[in-house]
Design an enzyme around this catalytic site. Structure first.
Site: not given
Ligand code: PMV
Length: 308
Positions: A96, A100-101, A103, A105-106, A147
């Protein structure tokens, strides 16, 4: 033809404080992934198809700072590729978006892997990770790099910004239920809001980040020594500190309390917050019933995953 893929991820502990140099724990989630397939094209140009974000376009028609276009443009620049080849690029994602999962970066990692091999210039994991971090910086302001790291190496990581990558061992596997609020939430905003709080009262927030850092270290010790049940309480404490940072939301809190009522060992939001996903630590036999309780409480979808 070249194919590659990259998993999703969850942050078990330490989001946000990780941006300020504290450690965080993140693990890959292999049930969700991005798959990239690149083939030569008979037509001119680089044709990108990414149905999950409704993207069907030729590279040159996209703005240069577009998340996908920037991967091509930066990589071609780095590898001095000219003229650009004619390609069909299919990007299929089950992760999704903006939740926060991992997506974004993947997509970057899978695309870099496939493209660099297609160009006969395969990149090592370290190169992919460094490059993906540069791309994350274009789109996310001040990302910690967690990530791209967990997604590139696809292993549990104990992450500290700007330090050598440390993986950690999960000595006894445990089960996590992920609940999706269905509310997309850009990480850049919540990271920016935490920065505003920190700038207004650095002493206070440094203290809060220290507390998070201590929870992370204790969680790592427990996971490494097989005492995974102990991390439930630490997750609850981490959620409270994230609430203090204002990055929870009504929807996340509803799912977290529904999970606790369903008898989980602990629950917290995961990732940037304000929407996106929460996670709950469960005994494996109760995973299905917790997942159903989350759906009843309004979760748009759930994933049951084993961390190992
Ligand atoms: O990409 P997310 O939504 O999983 O967030 C990453 C984690 C944070 O600590 C909020 C941001 C970061 O760059 O580490």
């Amino acid at each position: 033809m070249k194919k590659s893929s990259a998993p999703g991820k969850i942050i078990l502990f330490g989001e946000h404080a990780v941006v300020y140099g504290r450690p965080a724990l993140a693990v890959p989630v292999t049930q969700i992934h991005v798959d990239v397939e690149i083939t030569d094209s008979a037509r001119k140009g680089i044709w990108i198809h990414a149905p999950a974000i409704n993207l069907h376009a030729e590279l040159n028609t996209l703005p240069s700072d577009h998340a996908v276009a920037s991967v091509f443009n930066n990589l071609f620049f780095l590898l001095r590729v000219s003229p650009f080849p004619n390609l069909e690029v299919n990007i299929n994602s089950t992760i999704p978006v903006a939740s926060g999962l991992g997506s974004g970066a993947a997509v970057t990692v899978a695309l870099l892997r496939a493209l660099s091999s297609f160009l006969l210039r395969p990149m090592s994991d370290d190169e992919i990770n460094a490059f993906a971090y540069d791309i994350e910086k274009i789109h996310h302001g001040t990302p910690s790099g967690i990530d791209n790291t967990v997604i590139t190496y696809a292993k549990p990581v104990y992450f500290i910004k700007n330090q050598l990558i440390e993986t950690f061992t999960v000595s006894v596997p445990f089960t996590i239920v992920i609940g999706n609020t269905g509310m997309p939430a850009p990480t850049k905003e919540s990271v920016g809001d935490v920065r505003t709080l920190w700038e207004a009262d650095k002493a206070k927030w440094e203290g809060v980040f220290d507390e998070v850092g201590e929870l992370v270290k204790e969680a790592r010790r427990n996971v490494e020594s097989g005492k995974w049940m102990e991390i439930g309480g630490l997750m609850n404490q981490n959620h409270d500190l994230l609430k203090e940072m204002t990055v929870s939301s009504a929807e996340l809190d509803i799912l977290v309390s529904a999970a606790r009522k369903a008898g989980v060992l602990g629950a917290k939001l995961s990732g940037g917050g304000r929407g996106g996903n929460m996670i709950a630590l469960v005994e494996s036999e109760s995973a299905e019933s917790v997942s159903e309780a989350l759906i009843r409480a309004g979760a748009k979808s759930t994933i049951i995953t084993t961390i190992k």
